[in-house]
Design a protein around this motif. Structure first.
Motif, PDB file in Angstrom:
ATOM      1  N   UNK A  28      31.613  85.602  36.780  1.00  0.00           N
ATOM      2  CA  UNK A  28      30.893  84.881  35.733  1.00  0.00           C
ATOM      3  C   UNK A  28      31.656  83.602  35.392  1.00  0.00           C
ATOM      4  N   UNK A  29      31.076  82.769  34.534  1.00  0.00           N
ATOM      5  CA  UNK A  29      31.686  81.494  34.181  1.00  0.00           C
ATOM      6  C   UNK A  29      33.069  81.655  33.555  1.00  0.00           C
ATOM      7  N   UNK A  30      33.296  82.761  32.833  1.00  0.00           N
ATOM      8  CA  UNK A  30      34.591  82.956  32.184  1.00  0.00           C
ATOM      9  C   UNK A  30      35.545  83.828  32.999  1.00  0.00           C
ATOM     10  N   UNK A  84      32.003  93.499  33.830  1.00  0.00           N
ATOM     11  CA  UNK A  84      32.434  92.568  32.801  1.00  0.00           C
ATOM     12  C   UNK A  84      33.930  92.522  32.562  1.00  0.00           C
ATOM     13  N   UNK A  85      34.727  93.205  33.398  1.00  0.00           N
ATOM     14  CA  UNK A  85      36.184  93.181  33.235  1.00  0.00           C
ATOM     15  C   UNK A  85      36.722  91.803  33.627  1.00  0.00           C
ATOM     16  N   UNK A  86      37.756  91.345  32.922  1.00  0.00           N
ATOM     17  CA  UNK A  86      38.390  90.064  33.216  1.00  0.00           C
ATOM     18  C   UNK A  86      39.218  90.214  34.490  1.00  0.00           C
ATOM     19  N   UNK A  87      38.809  89.533  35.583  1.00  0.00           N
ATOM     20  CA  UNK A  87      39.479  89.699  36.871  1.00  0.00           C
ATOM     21  C   UNK A  87      40.033  88.413  37.464  1.00  0.00           C
ATOM     22  N   UNK A  88      39.730  87.263  36.923  1.00  0.00           N
ATOM     23  CA  UNK A  88      40.220  86.045  37.535  1.00  0.00           C
ATOM     24  C   UNK A  88      40.067  84.842  36.637  1.00  0.00           C
ATOM     25  N   UNK A  89      40.474  83.688  37.178  1.00  0.00           N
ATOM     26  CA  UNK A  89      40.373  82.436  36.442  1.00  0.00           C
ATOM     27  C   UNK A  89      38.911  82.019  36.331  1.00  0.00           C
ATOM     28  N   UNK A  90      38.544  81.374  35.248  1.00  0.00           N
ATOM     29  CA  UNK A  90      37.156  80.923  35.100  1.00  0.00           C
ATOM     30  C   UNK A  90      36.768  79.927  36.181  1.00  0.00           C
ATOM     31  N   UNK A  91      35.494  79.944  36.545  1.00  0.00           N
ATOM     32  CA  UNK A  91      35.002  78.970  37.523  1.00  0.00           C
ATOM     33  C   UNK A  91      34.987  77.589  36.891  1.00  0.00           C
TER      34      UNK A  91
END
Length: 104
Positions: free
Chosen positions: A17-19, A26-33
């Protein structure tokens, strides 16, 4: 490539996702696009795994993940390969013993 622990799969950086969250759970897995390129790692835009830098096992590998303090197991297809190999070699050993017995 970002790894999602919840889904247990790799995601392409542009699939997030964008964030920078997993599109499935929906887990935070990487840097935002489209984020700051200076902050991005030099290796083809992949997220840096801090545990891999410290010498711990990468996700999906055997060993102990020191950052999370938990043991990481082998993938299912590796276990299947080992079981198949043991079964095959066991059967070949039985055939070998039968062959030796028939020779005498």
């Amino acid at each position: 490539m970002p790894w999602c622990d919840t889904c247990e799969r790799w995601h392409a950086p542009n699939a997030l996702t964008e964030d920078g969250r997993c599109p499935v759970c929906g887990e935070d897995v990487g840097a935002p696009r489209g984020g700051d390129r200076a902050a991005a790692p030099a290796s083809a835009g992949a997220a840096v795994d801090e545990s891999a830098i410290d010498g711990a096992a990468a996700p999906g590998r055997s060993g102990v993940d020191e950052a999370a303090g938990e043991r990481v197991g082998f993938p299912w297809h590796f276990k299947l390969l080992l079981v198949s190999l043991v079964a095959y070699l066991g059967w070949r050993a039985v055939e070998g013993v039968q062959w030796v017995i028939q020779q005498f």
